[in-house]
Enzyme design. Structure first.
Site, PDB file in Angstrom:
ATOM      1  N   LYS A  52      49.625  76.989  23.499  1.00  0.00           N
ATOM      2  CA  LYS A  52      49.714  77.939  22.383  1.00  0.00           C
ATOM      3  C   LYS A  52      49.452  79.361  22.871  1.00  0.00           C
ATOM      4  CE  LYS A  52      48.459  74.354  19.076  1.00  0.00           C
ATOM      5  NZ  LYS A  52      47.422  73.660  18.304  1.00  0.00           N
ATOM      6  N   GLN A  96      41.343  73.706  17.015  1.00  0.00           N
ATOM      7  CA  GLN A  96      42.053  72.548  17.550  1.00  0.00           C
ATOM      8  C   GLN A  96      41.324  71.256  17.176  1.00  0.00           C
ATOM      9  OE1 GLN A  96      45.040  72.779  19.043  1.00  0.00           O
ATOM     10  NE2 GLN A  96      45.167  70.560  19.287  1.00  0.00           N
ATOM     11  N   ASP A 119      47.685  76.952  10.530  1.00  0.00           N
ATOM     12  CA  ASP A 119      47.958  75.506  10.635  1.00  0.00           C
ATOM     13  C   ASP A 119      48.423  74.941   9.289  1.00  0.00           C
ATOM     14  OD1 ASP A 119      47.686  74.231  13.113  1.00  0.00           O
ATOM     15  OD2 ASP A 119      45.491  74.345  13.047  1.00  0.00           O
TER      16      ASP A 119
HETATM   17  N1  GUN Z   1      45.592  68.494  16.738  1.00  0.00           N
HETATM   18  C1  GUN Z   1      46.773  67.821  16.734  1.00  0.00           C
HETATM   19  N2  GUN Z   1      47.723  68.552  16.119  1.00  0.00           N
HETATM   20  C2  GUN Z   1      47.121  69.696  15.699  1.00  0.00           C
HETATM   21  C3  GUN Z   1      47.588  70.836  15.024  1.00  0.00           C
HETATM   22  O1  GUN Z   1      48.754  70.956  14.616  1.00  0.00           O
HETATM   23  N3  GUN Z   1      46.672  71.818  14.802  1.00  0.00           N
HETATM   24  C4  GUN Z   1      45.382  71.708  15.207  1.00  0.00           C
HETATM   25  N4  GUN Z   1      44.545  72.704  14.923  1.00  0.00           N
HETATM   26  N5  GUN Z   1      44.920  70.659  15.846  1.00  0.00           N
HETATM   27  C5  GUN Z   1      45.786  69.655  16.105  1.00  0.00           C
END
Ligand code: GUN
Length: 286
Positions: A52, A96, A119
């Site tokens: 990211k 995350q 998100d």
């Molecule tokens: N863990 C797995 N997928 C995601 C996501 O799309 N966002 C976040 N913050 N954590 C994750």
């Protein structure tokens, strides 16, 4: 059978985002700034956050990664989130997941300002999404919608079967497909006779996390198959030491599907683009 190329589509959208950021900069506007919180040492989470961060730099966003020890308390983490909520320089925040067991993910998700919730996990944003109102869409369903739009895959009146009912993929995906005029069935681990539904599906979205679950004899001839699965399997022959396996038995299912996403190179790159689109959008929503 035609392959849905997530790498190619994501690159097109990344280029558009990059151009938009360049315009913002040229006009003296604010450059989008994404903050990511990473707690602990989970290998997959570290990889995702690093990806990211790289994506942000590639399109010209600012990015900040805050790393905390796995034993950070819930209260301390909530305080860190509050600081970012109040920081005018930061437009989007993701924490995350998964988090260590002693931290309540629901509390954390709800602590993020809904205005910075790129998100799309905050209950307020989930509510807006379910009502079809403008908001941040969770990145994976958002990316899948972008793929369907790019390839002009018709959704009108189609029967879409979503396998999986997670908050991150299954539930929001089903709501979005409903908005795109599908008749939607959500199947999950407790569904009795899943094949009955799958055999009637025009579009199958597999997000259950069981490698190679979907076989050709479970789908209708000409179905559109979207594979969200990314199970990591150790692989000494790969540079990374692992390979990603989808929920769809690709070799087998591609003989019968009209459109199919590969793993890797299908939904994965589009999820990353979904987050970038939301972060750009966060600027517009300020
Ligand atoms: N863990 C797995 N997928 C995601 C996501 O799309 N966002 C976040 N913050 N954590 C994750």
């Amino acid at each position: 059978m035609q392959v849905i190329n997530g790498n190619e589509v994501s690159q097109i959208i990344r280029t558009q985002i990059k151009e938009e950021v360049a315009k913002l900069k040229a006009n003296g506007g604010k450059v989008p700034h994404l903050a990511a919180i990473l707690v602990g040492e989970d290998g997959a989470s570290k990889t995702y956050v690093a990806a990211k961060e790289k994506d942000c730099h590639e399109v010209g966003f600012n990015s900040t990664v805050l790393r905390f020890d796995a034993n950070i308390s819930e209260l301390e983490l909530l305080e860190e989130i509050e600081k970012i909520n109040a920081n005018k320089n930061i437009d989007g925040l993701i924490v995350q997941l998964p988090l260590p067991k002693h931290i309540n993910e629901k509390k954390i998700t709800e602590a993020i300002s809904y205005k910075k919730d790129v998100d799309g996990f905050h209950p307020y944003n989930v509510g807006l999404m379910f009502k079809g109102l403008p908001t941040f869409l969770p990145a994976t369903p958002y990316g899948i919608i972008k793929l369907l739009e790019h390839y002009k895959i018709s959704t009108l009146g189609k029967h879409c079967v979503v396998i999986g009912r997670s908050d991150i993929v299954g539930k929001p995906m089903s709501a979005l497909m409903l908005q795109y005029n599908c008749t939607v069935t959500v199947c999950h681990s407790r569904t009795v006779d899943i094949n009955k539904y799958l055999l009637d599906a025009d579009i199958v979205i597999a997000a259950l996390g069981i490698p190679k679950f979907l076989k050709a004899d479970m789908i209708k001839e000409g179905a559109v198959v979207i594979d969200v699965g990314i199970t990591r399997i150790d692989d000494a022959t790969s540079k990374k030491g692992f390979k990603l396996i989808g929920d769809v038995d690709y070799e087998n299912v591609s003989t019968k599907a009209s459109w199919i996403t590969p793993v890797p190179g299908g939904v994965g790159p589009m999820t990353r683009v979904g987050l970038l689109l939301n972060t750009l959008d966060a600027i517009k929503r300020r």
